[in-house]
Design an enzyme around this catalytic site. Sequence first.
Site, mmCIF file in Angstrom:
data_model
loop_
_atom_site.group_PDB
_atom_site.id
_atom_site.type_symbol
_atom_site.label_atom_id
_atom_site.label_comp_id
_atom_site.label_asym_id
_atom_site.label_seq_id
_atom_site.Cartn_x
_atom_site.Cartn_y
_atom_site.Cartn_z
ATOM 1 N N GLU A 146 15.034 2.216 -5.533
ATOM 2 C CA GLU A 146 15.881 1.571 -4.527
ATOM 3 C C GLU A 146 15.494 0.090 -4.412
ATOM 4 O OE1 GLU A 146 14.596 0.406 -1.548
ATOM 5 O OE2 GLU A 146 12.557 1.173 -1.792
ATOM 6 N N CYS A 257 6.631 -2.963 1.518
ATOM 7 C CA CYS A 257 6.811 -2.917 0.059
ATOM 8 C C CYS A 257 5.989 -3.951 -0.700
ATOM 9 C CB CYS A 257 8.288 -3.093 -0.280
ATOM 10 S SG CYS A 257 9.327 -1.706 0.245
#
Length: 435
Positions: A146, A257
């Site tokens: 993603e 992230c």
Amino acid sequence: MVERVGVVGAGYVGLTSAACFTHLGHQVVCVDNDLSKVDELNRGEVTIAEPGLTELVRDGLGCGRLRFTGAPEELSDVDFVLLCLPTPKGENGDADVRLLDEVVATLPGLLTPGCVVVTKSTVPVGTGARLTESLGPDLPVVGNPEFLREGHAVEDFLQPDRVVLGSVPGNRTAAERVAALYGETNAPVWFTDPASAELAKYASNAFLALKVSYVNVLAELCEHYGADIRDVGRLMGLDSRIGPAFLVPGPGWGGSCLPKDTAALLRTAEHAGVDFGILRDAMKANARQRAAVVRKIRRAITGVSDGSLSGIRIGLLGLAFKAGTGDLRDSPALAVARELARSGAVLTAYDPGVEAVEPDTVQVVGDPYLVAKDAAALVVLTEWPEFRELDWDRLAAATERAVVVDARNLLDPATVGEAGFVHTGLGTDPNRRTG
């Protein structure tokens, strides 16, 4: 074609994927082992601050195509299973895939042969090939990393720049089936091998981290020579090879992230015997940046970069790692706040997406004007656009000293200057000019 999709994990990626695939017309069941979260979601209660997500979840529940459960056996009749599980940073920097492996071990006895196993989690290079070997031909594996931005996740899912699908040659048909799930988005689809798909995700996030570290160091250089990083960044961004994104300095990069993915990519390089020094230096520069912002705050308040902050009241505007989210994971804003607290400063903070901070080193208030009360300085740490629109005359009247350190270069110096504030930004500070 309507497909039956199972999603394992109702976190940020899993919930967004479940809601958006339902919106695209598929039947979706989302499994999570947190039963209280499952109950909340089945009532349409979404705690993730993401524009449009709550509406999509409620629409899916209302039309009967979306449901949440704590029972993994409800995946037994689905056509696809999306693995959306956390892969946090381990002690040595490697991604921790233990939870992913635990779930994968249960799949052969749970899924119908032919069900496609889709890894949306960010996984180490080699995971797709490893899972393909362990699950065998009955459960084909496709990597589908993603690329969702927090604060824009629904938009990014339904209008993606690209859909990346990684599979071994024998699983190309399974990858094409996954591509069809996204058919309504009209997104460009890229088929590749598992390792390339996995590395593309890590490489993308690491490159963004490099870009931010670069501009933060460049801002320090601007201060030394009297240049303005705002102009330098704009001029760089006009070059189509570079682009304007991620060319604004700040207290560093963070979030869920970039820190873990840069560390994992560096470890991947080390395992391969590849010297990825430029990435290592970017991580060091990021750590230094947070300390540099604290020194700038000290200087603005005390006149020197090592001045004492003991007992000094400071108001903070922003705690989340970026605007548009309440996410505090590895937030550089929160890291700066905690360093100020360790230095003895008394902190009051306002963030539109944050209600409290653990441990309670910062008093979080629900009104931005309360942060200015008797403050020796205000510090902008998160780039919420609404901070520009605050009544800066009112803020100035409430402070002990009208000083603002703009660690995001968010504010208009003229506007806050007219209100009586002494404004200090990053890469724009005239007190550092020597040229």
